[in-house]
Design a protein around this motif. Structure first.
Motif, PDB file in Angstrom:
ATOM      1  N   GLY A  45       0.821  -1.200   0.000  1.00 19.44           N
ATOM      2  CA  GLY A  45       0.000   0.000   0.000  1.00 19.44           C
ATOM      3  C   GLY A  45       0.852   1.246   0.000  1.00 19.44           C
ATOM      4  O   GLY A  45       2.064   1.212  -0.266  1.00 19.44           O
ATOM      5  N   ARG A  46       0.240   2.331   0.334  1.00 20.79           N
ATOM      6  CA  ARG A  46       0.877   3.646   0.327  1.00 20.79           C
ATOM      7  C   ARG A  46       2.108   3.675   1.240  1.00 20.79           C
ATOM      8  O   ARG A  46       2.025   3.310   2.401  1.00 20.79           O
ATOM      9  CB  ARG A  46      -0.147   4.673   0.766  1.00 20.79           C
ATOM     10  N   ARG A  47       3.227   4.112   0.682  1.00 16.53           N
ATOM     11  CA  ARG A  47       4.505   4.272   1.393  1.00 16.53           C
ATOM     12  C   ARG A  47       4.909   3.023   2.183  1.00 16.53           C
ATOM     13  O   ARG A  47       5.515   3.121   3.248  1.00 16.53           O
ATOM     14  CB  ARG A  47       4.455   5.494   2.306  1.00 16.53           C
ATOM     15  N   ASP A  48       4.511   1.859   1.708  1.00 16.37           N
ATOM     16  CA  ASP A  48       4.838   0.589   2.366  1.00 16.37           C
ATOM     17  C   ASP A  48       4.359   0.537   3.810  1.00 16.37           C
ATOM     18  O   ASP A  48       4.894  -0.206   4.632  1.00 16.37           O
ATOM     19  CB  ASP A  48       6.343   0.306   2.304  1.00 16.37           C
ATOM     20  N   GLN A  49       3.337   1.316   4.148  1.00 22.52           N
ATOM     21  CA  GLN A  49       2.785   1.339   5.506  1.00 22.52           C
ATOM     22  C   GLN A  49       1.504   0.516   5.617  1.00 22.52           C
ATOM     23  O   GLN A  49       0.895   0.455   6.675  1.00 22.52           O
ATOM     24  CB  GLN A  49       2.508   2.782   5.946  1.00 22.52           C
ATOM     25  N   SER A  50       1.095  -0.079   4.493  1.00 24.31           N
ATOM     26  CA  SER A  50      -0.119  -0.885   4.508  1.00 24.31           C
ATOM     27  C   SER A  50      -0.018  -1.971   3.438  1.00 24.31           C
ATOM     28  O   SER A  50       0.871  -1.943   2.586  1.00 24.31           O
ATOM     29  CB  SER A  50      -1.368  -0.022   4.266  1.00 24.31           C
ATOM     30  N   SER A 116      -7.694  -2.967   3.141  1.00 25.50           N
ATOM     31  CA  SER A 116      -6.344  -2.505   3.461  1.00 25.50           C
ATOM     32  C   SER A 116      -6.123  -2.599   4.959  1.00 25.50           C
ATOM     33  O   SER A 116      -7.058  -2.433   5.741  1.00 25.50           O
ATOM     34  CB  SER A 116      -6.166  -1.048   3.022  1.00 25.50           C
ATOM     35  N   PHE A 117      -4.879  -2.850   5.345  1.00 32.16           N
ATOM     36  CA  PHE A 117      -4.549  -2.910   6.765  1.00 32.16           C
ATOM     37  C   PHE A 117      -3.112  -2.460   6.952  1.00 32.16           C
ATOM     38  O   PHE A 117      -2.269  -2.627   6.072  1.00 32.16           O
ATOM     39  CB  PHE A 117      -4.798  -4.307   7.334  1.00 32.16           C
ATOM     40  N   PRO A 118      -2.835  -1.872   8.120  1.00 33.26           N
ATOM     41  CA  PRO A 118      -1.503  -1.300   8.362  1.00 33.26           C
ATOM     42  C   PRO A 118      -0.446  -2.373   8.631  1.00 33.26           C
ATOM     43  O   PRO A 118      -0.743  -3.417   9.209  1.00 33.26           O
ATOM     44  CB  PRO A 118      -1.713  -0.432   9.595  1.00 33.26           C
ATOM     45  N   VAL A 119       0.753  -2.103   8.181  1.00 35.46           N
ATOM     46  CA  VAL A 119       1.905  -2.932   8.515  1.00 35.46           C
ATOM     47  C   VAL A 119       3.049  -2.009   8.926  1.00 35.46           C
ATOM     48  O   VAL A 119       3.119  -0.860   8.500  1.00 35.46           O
ATOM     49  CB  VAL A 119       2.348  -3.846   7.342  1.00 35.46           C
ATOM     50  N   ASN A 120       3.927  -2.525   9.778  1.00 33.75           N
ATOM     51  CA  ASN A 120       5.115  -1.794  10.197  1.00 33.75           C
ATOM     52  C   ASN A 120       6.102  -2.820  10.738  1.00 33.75           C
ATOM     53  O   ASN A 120       5.912  -4.023  10.552  1.00 33.75           O
ATOM     54  CB  ASN A 120       4.769  -0.702  11.223  1.00 33.75           C
ATOM     55  N   GLN A 121       7.117  -2.373  11.418  1.00 27.84           N
ATOM     56  CA  GLN A 121       8.119  -3.316  11.917  1.00 27.84           C
ATOM     57  C   GLN A 121       7.561  -4.238  13.001  1.00 27.84           C
ATOM     58  O   GLN A 121       8.028  -5.357  13.174  1.00 27.84           O
ATOM     59  CB  GLN A 121       9.345  -2.570  12.422  1.00 27.84           C
ATOM     60  N   GLN A 122       6.548  -3.787  13.743  1.00 27.42           N
ATOM     61  CA  GLN A 122       5.968  -4.627  14.789  1.00 27.42           C
ATOM     62  C   GLN A 122       4.845  -5.531  14.269  1.00 27.42           C
ATOM     63  O   GLN A 122       4.545  -6.554  14.866  1.00 27.42           O
ATOM     64  CB  GLN A 122       5.391  -3.761  15.917  1.00 27.42           C
ATOM     65  N   ARG A 123       4.212  -5.144  13.204  1.00 29.40           N
ATOM     66  CA  ARG A 123       3.068  -5.905  12.701  1.00 29.40           C
ATOM     67  C   ARG A 123       3.234  -6.148  11.205  1.00 29.40           C
ATOM     68  O   ARG A 123       3.152  -5.229  10.412  1.00 29.40           O
ATOM     69  CB  ARG A 123       1.773  -5.143  12.980  1.00 29.40           C
ATOM     70  N   ARG A 124       3.433  -7.417  10.844  1.00 29.85           N
ATOM     71  CA  ARG A 124       3.633  -7.802   9.456  1.00 29.85           C
ATOM     72  C   ARG A 124       2.334  -8.350   8.871  1.00 29.85           C
ATOM     73  O   ARG A 124       1.393  -8.644   9.609  1.00 29.85           O
ATOM     74  CB  ARG A 124       4.710  -8.886   9.372  1.00 29.85           C
ATOM     75  N   ALA A 125       2.298  -8.512   7.574  1.00 31.89           N
ATOM     76  CA  ALA A 125       1.107  -9.068   6.916  1.00 31.89           C
ATOM     77  C   ALA A 125       0.780 -10.449   7.469  1.00 31.89           C
ATOM     78  O   ALA A 125      -0.385 -10.809   7.627  1.00 31.89           O
ATOM     79  CB  ALA A 125       1.311  -9.127   5.402  1.00 31.89           C
ATOM     80  N   GLN A 126       1.799 -11.230   7.807  1.00 29.96           N
ATOM     81  CA  GLN A 126       1.594 -12.586   8.327  1.00 29.96           C
ATOM     82  C   GLN A 126       0.970 -12.592   9.718  1.00 29.96           C
ATOM     83  O   GLN A 126       0.538 -13.634  10.199  1.00 29.96           O
ATOM     84  CB  GLN A 126       2.927 -13.355   8.382  1.00 29.96           C
ATOM     85  N   ASP A 127       0.924 -11.431  10.373  1.00 29.69           N
ATOM     86  CA  ASP A 127       0.313 -11.347  11.701  1.00 29.69           C
ATOM     87  C   ASP A 127      -1.207 -11.204  11.625  1.00 29.69           C
ATOM     88  O   ASP A 127      -1.871 -11.172  12.657  1.00 29.69           O
ATOM     89  CB  ASP A 127       0.893 -10.170  12.485  1.00 29.69           C
ATOM     90  N   TYR A 128      -1.756 -11.115  10.425  1.00 34.27           N
ATOM     91  CA  TYR A 128      -3.193 -10.993  10.219  1.00 34.27           C
ATOM     92  C   TYR A 128      -3.721 -12.291   9.633  1.00 34.27           C
ATOM     93  O   TYR A 128      -2.972 -13.136   9.151  1.00 34.27           O
ATOM     94  CB  TYR A 128      -3.510  -9.860   9.236  1.00 34.27           C
TER      95      TYR A 128
END
Length: 150
Positions: A45-50, A116-128
């Motif tokens: 997603g936008r700016r690799d944040q989602s 869409s859902f947020p991702v960051n260093q603490q929460r990856r796509a695999q955590d959903y």
């Protein structure tokens, strides 16, 4: 791009509807449907944040002897869950379908739906986890659980 795991629980993969007020037997079946496929893809997603996931469903529908018309409505849903199985986002849909003249079976597909859902260093796509299935009444869910997967 990795996607979250996609689940279709067996007890949410079938939908049998009966003529209202009739006992549930073969002569009172109005509609019998099953999920035949789920297509999913993900992209950043936008700016690799989602993550943007696109999902579409395929169904097979059988028209029962108690069907009031050739038109049917298939209720289904998509839910996004976190690692603790908390529902983060849930969307319900109704897919209208029509049986052709002199036909009792139809194959239909939904339009693609994007979540869409947020991702960051603490929460990856695999955590959903993404869950899909029919939107069932309590009685329909109980019937599917008694009957078991088909």
């Amino acid at each position: 791009m990795s996607c979250p795991s996609l689940t279709l629980p067996a007890d949410l993969a079938d939908l049998t509807r009966y003529r209202p007020g009739s006992p549930p037997d073969l002569s009172s079946v109005a509609l019998d449907a099953r999920v035949t496929g789920v297509d999913a893809s993900c992209r950043r997603g936008r700016r690799d944040q989602s993550v943007d996931a696109t999902i579409s469903m395929r169904f097979q529908i059988d028209r029962g002897p108690a069907a009031p018309s050739r038109a049917v409505q298939l209720p289904w849903f998509i839910a996004l869950l976190d690692a603790d199985n908390n529902v983060i986002n849930r969307q319900s849909f109704v897919l209208p379908a029509q049986f052709g003249v002199n036909t009792t079976r139809a194959a239909v597909g939904s339009r693609p739906v994007e979540i869409s859902f947020p991702v960051n260093q603490q929460r990856r796509a695999q955590d959903y986890r993404i869950m899909v299935g029919f939107q069932l009444t309590e009685e329909e869910l109980a019937q599917n659980r008694r009957r078991g997967p088909r």
